[in-house]
Write a protein that holds these residues in place. Structure first.
Motif, PDB file in Angstrom:
ATOM      1  N   ALA A   1      18.741   5.826  11.759  1.00 20.37           N
ATOM      2  CA  ALA A   1      19.199   5.346  10.452  1.00 20.37           C
ATOM      3  C   ALA A   1      20.422   6.118   9.985  1.00 20.37           C
ATOM      4  O   ALA A   1      21.404   5.535   9.502  1.00 20.37           O
ATOM      5  N   MET A   2      20.393   7.436  10.140  1.00 22.53           N
ATOM      6  CA  MET A   2      21.515   8.268   9.693  1.00 22.53           C
ATOM      7  C   MET A   2      22.774   7.979  10.491  1.00 22.53           C
ATOM      8  O   MET A   2      23.897   8.128   9.984  1.00 22.53           O
TER       9      MET A   2
ATOM     10  N   ASP B   1      26.553   3.697   1.752  1.00 22.34           N
ATOM     11  CA  ASP B   1      25.765   4.848   1.321  1.00 22.34           C
ATOM     12  C   ASP B   1      24.321   4.384   1.170  1.00 22.34           C
ATOM     13  O   ASP B   1      23.981   3.271   1.592  1.00 22.34           O
ATOM     14  N   VAL B   2      23.489   5.231   0.593  1.00 25.63           N
ATOM     15  CA  VAL B   2      22.066   4.907   0.480  1.00 25.63           C
ATOM     16  C   VAL B   2      21.604   4.925  -0.971  1.00 25.63           C
ATOM     17  O   VAL B   2      22.197   5.579  -1.820  1.00 25.63           O
TER      18      VAL B   2
ATOM     19  N   ALA C   1      17.470  11.447   0.084  1.00 28.51           N
ATOM     20  CA  ALA C   1      18.853  11.015  -0.149  1.00 28.51           C
ATOM     21  C   ALA C   1      19.834  12.109   0.230  1.00 28.51           C
ATOM     22  O   ALA C   1      20.868  11.846   0.867  1.00 28.51           O
ATOM     23  N   GLU C   2      19.522  13.357  -0.134  1.00 28.99           N
ATOM     24  CA  GLU C   2      20.411  14.468   0.213  1.00 28.99           C
ATOM     25  C   GLU C   2      20.471  14.676   1.716  1.00 28.99           C
ATOM     26  O   GLU C   2      21.539  14.960   2.267  1.00 28.99           O
ATOM     27  N   ARG C   3      19.325  14.521   2.389  1.00 30.02           N
ATOM     28  CA  ARG C   3      19.307  14.685   3.840  1.00 30.02           C
ATOM     29  C   ARG C   3      20.172  13.629   4.515  1.00 30.02           C
ATOM     30  O   ARG C   3      20.910  13.919   5.467  1.00 30.02           O
TER      31      ARG C   3
ATOM     32  N   VAL D   1      18.869   0.601   1.719  1.00 33.62           N
ATOM     33  CA  VAL D   1      17.587   1.268   1.489  1.00 33.62           C
ATOM     34  C   VAL D   1      17.074   1.769   2.840  1.00 33.62           C
ATOM     35  O   VAL D   1      16.777   0.977   3.723  1.00 33.62           O
ATOM     36  N   PRO D   2      17.011   3.097   3.028  1.00 31.03           N
ATOM     37  CA  PRO D   2      16.541   3.608   4.323  1.00 31.03           C
ATOM     38  C   PRO D   2      15.018   3.489   4.435  1.00 31.03           C
ATOM     39  O   PRO D   2      14.341   3.458   3.422  1.00 31.03           O
TER      40      PRO D   2
END
Length: 212
Positions: free
Chosen positions: A206-207, A54-55, A112-114, A34-35
């Motif tokens: 985070a990314m 993944d997120v 989420a897409e970013r 969870v970001p």
């Protein structure tokens, strides 16, 4: 605090979570963090379990006139969790809730897409999914994330967090197949009290944990 584990930082907490999951024999097909704060832990857990990372994203639905007070939360696919006590206490009407639900679901989808940078959302069909966050207090956004996963075709959902209050953890156990929580202290004021370093995690940082 006597009797309660203090985590050095989020990576330290993630390593301890990864070890606990391995000791329980949990064989994950994918780890979803969870970001933003969950991603440092997610990276450590994914590495420990040798699983892809993944997120899973959700946004809080704030009360009218008090956006910091959650009357619910919604995931990127529109799956929502409603805090009925807060809704009644703030006299939040249904029209307001649904309007904010649509807005915040779109915000969660864009986030989420970013984070995925053009990568498709993972296929969870038949998989064991481990969901990781840096801790849980009321768990509003986490509950929405789990609602989204409940609607997926995942075979097994495991929630892994370092710390959370006993009542919230008990509630979350009803949404998943298993919860791994390292500490459930009765004296709980906030997640940050259990970390020596609980600084903000930027989007860029985070990314970076999602990079192969």
């Amino acid at each position: 605090m006597a009797g309660v584990r203090q985590f050095a930082d989020r990576t330290d907490a993630g390593k301890r979570l990864g070890q606990a999951l391995r000791e329980r024999g949990i064989d994950a097909d994918i780890v979803l963090a969870v970001p933003r704060g969950g991603l440092p832990l997610g990276r450590a857990v994914a590495d420990a379990l040798e699983a892809p990372l993944d997120v899973v994203v959700a946004k809080k639905i704030g009360a009218p006139g008090n956006p910091e007070y959650a009357v619910g939360a919604v995931a990127s696919d529109g799956s929502a969790w409603r805090n009925e006590r807060a809704i009644n206490g703030t006299r939040t009407d249904e029209g307001y809730f649904q309007e904010r639900r649509e807005i915040e679901a779109e915000n969660a989808h864009r986030k989420a897409e970013r984070y995925r940078v053009g990568r498709p959302a993972p296929d969870l069909g038949g998989k064991t999914v481990v969901v990781v966050d840096d801790g849980v207090a009321t768990g509003s956004t986490l509950r929405a994330c789990l609602s989204k996963l409940e609607r997926s075709d995942a075979e097994r959902i495991v929630l892994a967090v370092p710390v959370g209050p006993p009542d919230t953890i008990a509630d979350l156990e009803a949404q998943v197949d298993e919860v791994v929580c390292l500490e459930t202290p009765a004296a709980f004021r906030g997640v940050g009290q259990f970390y020596a370093d609980f600084g903000q995690v930027s989007d860029d940082e985070a990314m970076s944990y999602l990079e192969p």
